[in-house]
Scaffold this active site. Structure first.
Site, short mmCIF file in Angstrom:
data_model
loop_
_atom_site.label_atom_id
_atom_site.label_comp_id
_atom_site.label_asym_id
_atom_site.label_seq_id
_atom_site.Cartn_x
_atom_site.Cartn_y
_atom_site.Cartn_z
N HIS A 1 0.82 -1.21 0.00
CA HIS A 1 0.00 0.00 0.00
C HIS A 1 0.86 1.27 0.00
O HIS A 1 0.44 2.30 -0.53
CB HIS A 1 -0.95 -0.01 1.20
CG HIS A 1 -2.07 -1.01 1.07
ND1 HIS A 1 -1.92 -2.33 1.42
CD2 HIS A 1 -3.33 -0.87 0.61
CE1 HIS A 1 -3.06 -2.97 1.19
NE2 HIS A 1 -3.93 -2.12 0.70
N HIS B 1 -2.37 -5.69 -6.15
CA HIS B 1 -2.48 -6.93 -5.40
C HIS B 1 -3.93 -7.42 -5.37
O HIS B 1 -4.86 -6.68 -5.66
CB HIS B 1 -1.94 -6.76 -3.97
CG HIS B 1 -2.60 -5.65 -3.20
ND1 HIS B 1 -2.26 -4.33 -3.35
CD2 HIS B 1 -3.59 -5.67 -2.27
CE1 HIS B 1 -3.00 -3.58 -2.54
NE2 HIS B 1 -3.82 -4.38 -1.89
N CYS C 1 -14.24 -6.70 3.58
CA CYS C 1 -13.29 -6.64 2.47
C CYS C 1 -11.88 -6.82 3.04
O CYS C 1 -11.57 -6.32 4.12
CB CYS C 1 -13.40 -5.32 1.70
SG CYS C 1 -13.53 -3.84 2.69
N HIS D 1 -7.81 -9.15 1.99
CA HIS D 1 -6.89 -9.72 1.02
C HIS D 1 -6.64 -11.19 1.35
O HIS D 1 -6.43 -11.52 2.52
CB HIS D 1 -5.54 -9.00 1.06
CG HIS D 1 -5.63 -7.51 1.11
ND1 HIS D 1 -5.70 -6.81 2.30
CD2 HIS D 1 -5.66 -6.59 0.13
CE1 HIS D 1 -5.78 -5.51 2.03
NE2 HIS D 1 -5.75 -5.36 0.73
N GLU E 1 -13.69 -10.63 11.62
CA GLU E 1 -14.23 -9.28 11.79
C GLU E 1 -15.60 -9.26 12.46
O GLU E 1 -15.90 -8.36 13.25
CB GLU E 1 -14.33 -8.57 10.44
CG GLU E 1 -12.99 -8.27 9.79
CD GLU E 1 -13.13 -7.40 8.56
OE1 GLU E 1 -14.23 -6.86 8.32
OE2 GLU E 1 -12.12 -7.26 7.82
N GLU F 1 -4.42 2.43 -2.58
CA GLU F 1 -5.14 1.20 -2.88
C GLU F 1 -5.01 0.94 -4.37
O GLU F 1 -5.42 1.76 -5.20
CB GLU F 1 -6.62 1.34 -2.51
CG GLU F 1 -6.91 1.26 -1.04
CD GLU F 1 -7.11 -0.18 -0.59
OE1 GLU F 1 -8.27 -0.61 -0.44
OE2 GLU F 1 -6.08 -0.87 -0.39
N GLU G 1 -5.86 -2.49 -6.37
CA GLU G 1 -6.31 -3.84 -6.10
C GLU G 1 -7.10 -4.43 -7.25
O GLU G 1 -7.87 -3.74 -7.92
CB GLU G 1 -7.20 -3.85 -4.85
CG GLU G 1 -6.49 -3.39 -3.60
CD GLU G 1 -7.34 -3.49 -2.35
OE1 GLU G 1 -6.77 -3.63 -1.26
OE2 GLU G 1 -8.59 -3.43 -2.47
#
Length: 228
Positions: free
Chosen positions: A81, A87, A121, A123, A141, A169, A171
């Site tokens: 980042h 990514h 959200c 990764h 979460e 960001e 992505e």
């Protein structure tokens, strides 16, 4: 302004560690030639990607990819980042009838703290399938227990956004949808608030107060609804 660029050209620029320069600083929407299900969303400034070796951290790695989501390696999450490295990521939307489950990101998040966004959200880690990563993060979460088979991937898009804190960001975001009518328990380190929101009422609020929501959410919502 809408413009087109070939996936081969963008991938070549990425391999050469070059930024694509924008005509202006507004968001551009690009449909990749030959890959009609993948949208490229760019909101760039005039920096060049720094060409230096990747610093691989001991934990919290992300999967580096090209514009076609082909794996190129991995990097520590914060380094990716900081340097704006493309990514792999995912966005989960859990629906119930005409409602979607939204979360308000914790204030301490590394970007977009205090903003509303989709259910979850994050990764996937190296070697981790996207849906299994989504199951893991829903549990971490929100203590939501689902199986990978309960989530369906409906779309993917590439998203780029620099933030004022110096992070970026960039992505390839996999959109996952599912139906849910269970309970949750939020993790306060990740989530400040969670609630069911009627979709049409939410759209009205987005139109009036777009700054309350994460930058990627509006595009991801459209893709999730279209594929639901």
């Amino acid at each position: 302004m809408t413009w087109s660029v070939s996936g081969e050209m963008v991938n070549r620029l990425l391999r050469q560690n070059c930024w694509c320069k924008c005509v202006d600083r507004w968001t551009k929407k690009t449909m990749m030639e030959g890959t009609p299900k993948v949208k490229v969303i760019l909101d760039m400034d005039d920096r060049e990607m720094e060409s230096e070796d990747l610093k691989i951290g001991l934990a919290n790695k992300v999967i580096l990819v090209d514009m076609d989501d082909r794996e190129m390696g991995c990097a520590e999450k914060m380094y990716a980042h900081e340097k704006g490295l493309l990514h792999r990521a995912f966005s989960v939307f859990l629906f119930r009838d005409d409602c979607v489950l939204l979360q308000k990101r914790a204030q301490g998040k590394y970007h977009c703290g205090g903003l509303w966004t989709n259910t979850c959200c994050s990764h996937p880690g190296p070697g981790e399938p996207v849906r299994e990563a989504a199951v893991r993060r829903l549990r971490e979460e929100l203590a939501i227990a689902v199986e990978a088979e309960d989530l369906r991937e409906v779309h993917g898009f590439v998203y780029h956004r620099p933030f004022a804190n110096g992070l970026t960001e960039f992505e390839y975001d996999h959109i996952l949808v599912g139906e849910y009518n269970g309970i949750w328990e939020l993790n306060p380190e990740e989530v400040e608030e969670i609630r069911w929101v009627q979709i049409e009422e939410m759209k009205k609020d987005i139109a009036q107060h777009p700054g309350k929501y994460t930058p990627w959410f509006i595009t991801a919502l459209k893709e999730a609804e279209a594929g639901r």
